[in-house]
Write a protein that holds these residues in place. Structure first.
Motif, PDB file in Angstrom:
ATOM      1  N   MET A   1       0.819  -1.007   0.138  1.00 30.22           N
ATOM      2  CA  MET A   1      -0.053  -0.058  -0.046  1.00 30.22           C
ATOM      3  C   MET A   1       1.044   1.310  -0.048  1.00 30.22           C
ATOM      4  SD  MET A   1      -2.924  -1.199   2.715  1.00 30.22           S
ATOM      5  CE  MET A   1      -4.108   0.253   2.616  1.00 30.22           C
ATOM      6  N   GLN A   2       1.933   1.226   0.811  1.00 27.06           N
ATOM      7  CA  GLN A   2       2.892   2.252   0.644  1.00 27.06           C
ATOM      8  C   GLN A   2       3.601   2.760  -0.443  1.00 27.06           C
ATOM      9  OE1 GLN A   2       3.840   4.741   3.016  1.00 27.06           O
ATOM     10  NE2 GLN A   2       2.803   4.080   4.699  1.00 27.06           N
ATOM     11  N   THR A   3       3.705   1.803  -1.227  1.00 21.47           N
ATOM     12  CA  THR A   3       4.556   1.691  -2.504  1.00 21.47           C
ATOM     13  C   THR A   3       3.342   2.432  -3.493  1.00 21.47           C
ATOM     14  OG1 THR A   3       5.780  -0.174  -2.266  1.00 21.47           O
ATOM     15  CG2 THR A   3       5.265   0.240  -4.569  1.00 21.47           C
ATOM     16  N   MET A   4       2.094   1.845  -3.468  1.00 22.34           N
ATOM     17  CA  MET A   4       0.954   2.281  -4.545  1.00 22.34           C
ATOM     18  C   MET A   4       0.680   3.780  -4.165  1.00 22.34           C
ATOM     19  SD  MET A   4      -1.457  -1.179  -4.622  1.00 22.34           S
ATOM     20  CE  MET A   4      -2.298  -0.748  -6.146  1.00 22.34           C
ATOM     21  N   PHE A   5       0.754   4.236  -2.897  1.00 20.48           N
ATOM     22  CA  PHE A   5       0.429   5.745  -2.413  1.00 20.48           C
ATOM     23  C   PHE A   5       1.451   6.489  -2.872  1.00 20.48           C
ATOM     24  CE2 PHE A   5      -2.782   4.025   0.092  1.00 20.48           C
ATOM     25  CZ  PHE A   5      -3.901   5.072  -0.107  1.00 20.48           C
ATOM     26  N   ASP A   6       2.844   5.857  -2.905  1.00 22.48           N
ATOM     27  CA  ASP A   6       4.150   6.499  -3.502  1.00 22.48           C
ATOM     28  C   ASP A   6       3.736   6.857  -4.900  1.00 22.48           C
ATOM     29  OD1 ASP A   6       6.929   7.359  -3.156  1.00 22.48           O
ATOM     30  OD2 ASP A   6       6.873   6.017  -4.983  1.00 22.48           O
ATOM     31  N   ARG A   7       3.549   5.827  -5.639  1.00 24.81           N
ATOM     32  CA  ARG A   7       3.103   6.102  -7.165  1.00 24.81           C
ATOM     33  C   ARG A   7       2.084   6.920  -7.400  1.00 24.81           C
ATOM     34  NH1 ARG A   7       7.700   3.672  -6.096  1.00 24.81           N
ATOM     35  NH2 ARG A   7       8.732   2.337  -7.602  1.00 24.81           N
ATOM     36  N   LEU A   8       1.055   6.931  -6.730  1.00 25.76           N
ATOM     37  CA  LEU A   8      -0.078   7.709  -6.770  1.00 25.76           C
ATOM     38  C   LEU A   8       0.474   9.474  -6.909  1.00 25.76           C
ATOM     39  CD1 LEU A   8      -2.967   6.021  -4.744  1.00 25.76           C
ATOM     40  CD2 LEU A   8      -2.922   6.399  -7.381  1.00 25.76           C
ATOM     41  N   ALA A   9       1.344   9.341  -5.716  1.00 22.09           N
ATOM     42  CA  ALA A   9       1.810  11.106  -5.818  1.00 22.09           C
ATOM     43  C   ALA A   9       2.599  11.038  -6.913  1.00 22.09           C
ATOM     44  CB  ALA A   9       2.400  11.030  -4.429  1.00 22.09           C
ATOM     45  N   ARG A  10       3.704  10.129  -7.265  1.00 24.61           N
ATOM     46  CA  ARG A  10       4.652  10.421  -8.296  1.00 24.61           C
ATOM     47  C   ARG A  10       3.860  10.643  -9.731  1.00 24.61           C
ATOM     48  NH1 ARG A  10       9.964   6.886  -8.747  1.00 24.61           N
ATOM     49  NH2 ARG A  10       9.618   7.026  -6.504  1.00 24.61           N
ATOM     50  N   TYR A  11       2.949   9.969  -9.977  1.00 28.86           N
ATOM     51  CA  TYR A  11       2.100  10.119 -11.338  1.00 28.86           C
ATOM     52  C   TYR A  11       1.091  11.038 -11.294  1.00 28.86           C
ATOM     53  CZ  TYR A  11       5.660   6.287 -12.490  1.00 28.86           C
ATOM     54  OH  TYR A  11       6.570   5.656 -12.745  1.00 28.86           O
ATOM     55  N   GLY A  12       1.018  11.848 -10.124  1.00 29.30           N
ATOM     56  CA  GLY A  12      -0.221  12.915 -10.070  1.00 29.30           C
ATOM     57  C   GLY A  12      -1.566  12.152 -10.150  1.00 29.30           C
ATOM     58  N   ARG A  13      -1.770  10.824  -9.564  1.00 30.85           N
ATOM     59  CA  ARG A  13      -2.854  10.312  -9.666  1.00 30.85           C
ATOM     60  C   ARG A  13      -3.758  10.561  -8.587  1.00 30.85           C
ATOM     61  NH1 ARG A  13      -3.866   5.431 -13.656  1.00 30.85           N
ATOM     62  NH2 ARG A  13      -2.174   5.870 -15.184  1.00 30.85           N
ATOM     63  N   LEU A  14      -3.110  11.005  -7.569  1.00 27.28           N
ATOM     64  CA  LEU A  14      -4.093  11.512  -6.275  1.00 27.28           C
ATOM     65  C   LEU A  14      -3.309  12.261  -5.284  1.00 27.28           C
ATOM     66  CD1 LEU A  14      -6.358  10.317  -4.475  1.00 27.28           C
ATOM     67  CD2 LEU A  14      -4.940   8.884  -3.372  1.00 27.28           C
ATOM     68  N   VAL A  15      -3.925  13.322  -5.150  1.00 26.28           N
ATOM     69  CA  VAL A  15      -3.444  14.555  -4.446  1.00 26.28           C
ATOM     70  C   VAL A  15      -3.702  14.307  -2.936  1.00 26.28           C
ATOM     71  CG1 VAL A  15      -3.001  16.714  -3.810  1.00 26.28           C
ATOM     72  CG2 VAL A  15      -3.073  16.142  -6.227  1.00 26.28           C
ATOM     73  N   SER A  16      -2.630  14.196  -2.003  1.00 19.89           N
ATOM     74  CA  SER A  16      -3.176  13.814  -0.475  1.00 19.89           C
ATOM     75  C   SER A  16      -2.667  14.959   0.219  1.00 19.89           C
ATOM     76  CB  SER A  16      -2.518  12.636   0.183  1.00 19.89           C
ATOM     77  OG  SER A  16      -2.845  12.189   1.409  1.00 19.89           O
ATOM     78  N   ALA A  17      -3.584  15.537   1.095  1.00 19.59           N
ATOM     79  CA  ALA A  17      -3.055  16.618   2.158  1.00 19.59           C
ATOM     80  C   ALA A  17      -2.224  16.251   3.154  1.00 19.59           C
ATOM     81  CB  ALA A  17      -4.348  17.267   2.893  1.00 19.59           C
ATOM     82  N   GLN A  18      -1.852  14.745   3.371  1.00 19.65           N
ATOM     83  CA  GLN A  18      -0.871  14.416   4.296  1.00 19.65           C
ATOM     84  C   GLN A  18      -0.468  13.053   3.769  1.00 19.65           C
ATOM     85  OE1 GLN A  18      -1.985  14.888   8.460  1.00 19.65           O
ATOM     86  NE2 GLN A  18      -0.547  13.323   9.138  1.00 19.65           N
ATOM     87  N   PRO A  19       0.892  12.955   3.713  1.00 17.29           N
ATOM     88  CA  PRO A  19       1.316  11.588   3.338  1.00 17.29           C
ATOM     89  C   PRO A  19       0.848  10.433   4.382  1.00 17.29           C
ATOM     90  CG  PRO A  19       3.238  12.772   4.304  1.00 17.29           C
ATOM     91  CD  PRO A  19       1.824  13.754   4.313  1.00 17.29           C
ATOM     92  N   PRO A  20       1.006   9.173   3.906  1.00 17.65           N
ATOM     93  CA  PRO A  20       0.510   8.218   4.714  1.00 17.65           C
ATOM     94  C   PRO A  20       1.406   7.739   6.070  1.00 17.65           C
ATOM     95  CG  PRO A  20       0.958   7.241   2.623  1.00 17.65           C
ATOM     96  CD  PRO A  20       0.699   8.642   2.749  1.00 17.65           C
TER      97      PRO A  20
END
Length: 340
Positions: free
Chosen positions: A277-296
């Motif tokens: 899950m950490q890897t996927m959230f890293d990739r979501l941020a890296r490729y601009g697919r999800l903007v999070s107000a706070q990292p997990p």
């Protein structure tokens, strides 16, 4: 592609995207489709390395190495290099692998100028760095029913189609328990974590039967240009990074039959899930697919029997599941050459 679905006791028809529907039959095959003699003819001057990451796998790694050498080195010269990366084993993994005919390297002896990291992805990255083959096949070291078809199946699309960059294995995963055997009960992290998230955020990858499979192969020039997550997030990171860089059609999958290996505890699967899950959230941020107000947060709290002193008859166990990763190998080697 149309599939059947049950929803609220009512049958409905659902469709995957046209891209996935056309990709599935075009980029999916069976290991039996690829004859060794045909692959040898297609191989030409292409070199092939097999990398086996192994940590405390003395029971299985020797048979895997012997099978590859017997069928694909001695009987037919399809594989040029068989490397076992000993990932800090406490048993006789290194000795057993060497006696079976593999070249064995200690994980920490490869690129020793770098501080060591722990995890499966680290062993894979070090195996890539320690080999020379144009094509690199990765095979887990804990397989009980390994056959050389695993290797030939993964090589087939790469040797016969230059547009294929990376091939993923899939198989039936039996789960053996006290109550009997569930023929397809393995792959619990895939079904509970990886597949739902991939379908949400990378629906282009919905056609992969086993996105976390430990058997896959790729072209060196592609593998050296993507980062390797050092833990169990490595496989899903590969799929996402290659999809983003090269598109869905550069990816393929091969049915390898059945895979039986040692099953991990529920808590171990929880730690694996956190890393993925950490890897996927890293990739979501890296490729601009999800903007999070706070990292997990990266600490995973689990409980096991014992005394914690916090009012519960459980001991709290904390694990860091952060997405540590090695840079693309090509970038690192270029920096080393500049310094030299």
């Amino acid at each position: 592609m149309v599939v059947r679905s049950e929803r609220a006791n009512e049958k409905v028809e659902l469709k995957v995207s046209a891209d996935v529907g056309s990709w599935l039959p075009r980029r999916s095959s069976h290991a039996a489709d690829w004859r060794r003699e045909d692959l040898l003819a297609a191989k030409g001057a292409t070199t092939v390395s097999v990398v086996i990451p192994a940590r405390d796998e003395e029971e299985t790694v020797g048979d895997i190495v012997r099978t590859i050498r017997r069928d694909l080195v001695e009987a037919i010269p399809l594989v040029d290099e068989v490397l076992v990366v000993d990932s800090r084993s406490q048993d006789d993994t290194a000795r057993v692998a060497a006696e079976a005919g593999a070249t064995v390297v200690a994980q920490d002896s490869v690129l020793p100028m770098l501080p060591g990291m722990a995890g499966k992805g680290e062993a894979l990255w070090k195996g890539l760095a320690a080999t020379k083959g144009d094509l690199v096949v990765f095979v887990d070291g804990d397989l009980y029913d390994f056959t050389s078809d695993y290797v030939t199946g993964l090589l087939g699309p790469l040797l016969t189609d230059e547009s294929v960059a990376y091939v993923k294995g899939f198989y039936h995963r039996p789960l053996v328990g006290a109550g009997g055997t569930d023929a397809d009960g393995g792959g619990r992290v895939t079904e509970l974590v990886a597949r739902p998230l991939l379908n949400m955020y990378w629906p282009e990858l919905a056609g992969f039967v086993q996105p976390l499979a430990g058997e896959y192969a790729g072209r060196r020039e592609v593998l050296e240009r993507i980062p390797f997550v050092v833990n169990y997030g490595v496989e899903v990171g590969h799929l996402i990074d290659i999809l983003e860089a090269h598109g869905l059609d550069a990816l393929a999958q091969v049915d390898l039959g059945k895979r039986t290996h040692r099953h991990q505890s529920t808590q171990a699967l929880g730690r694996m899930s956190g890393q993925i899950m950490q890897t996927m959230f890293d990739r979501l941020a890296r490729y601009g697919r999800l903007v999070s107000a706070q990292p997990p947060a990266t600490l995973l709290a689990q409980f096991r029997r014992g005394e914690s002193g916090h009012g519960v008859e459980r001991e709290m166990v904390l694990t860091d599941v952060s997405c540590q990763q090695r840079p693309p190998l090509a970038e690192l080697l270029a920096e080393v050459r500049e310094i030299a």
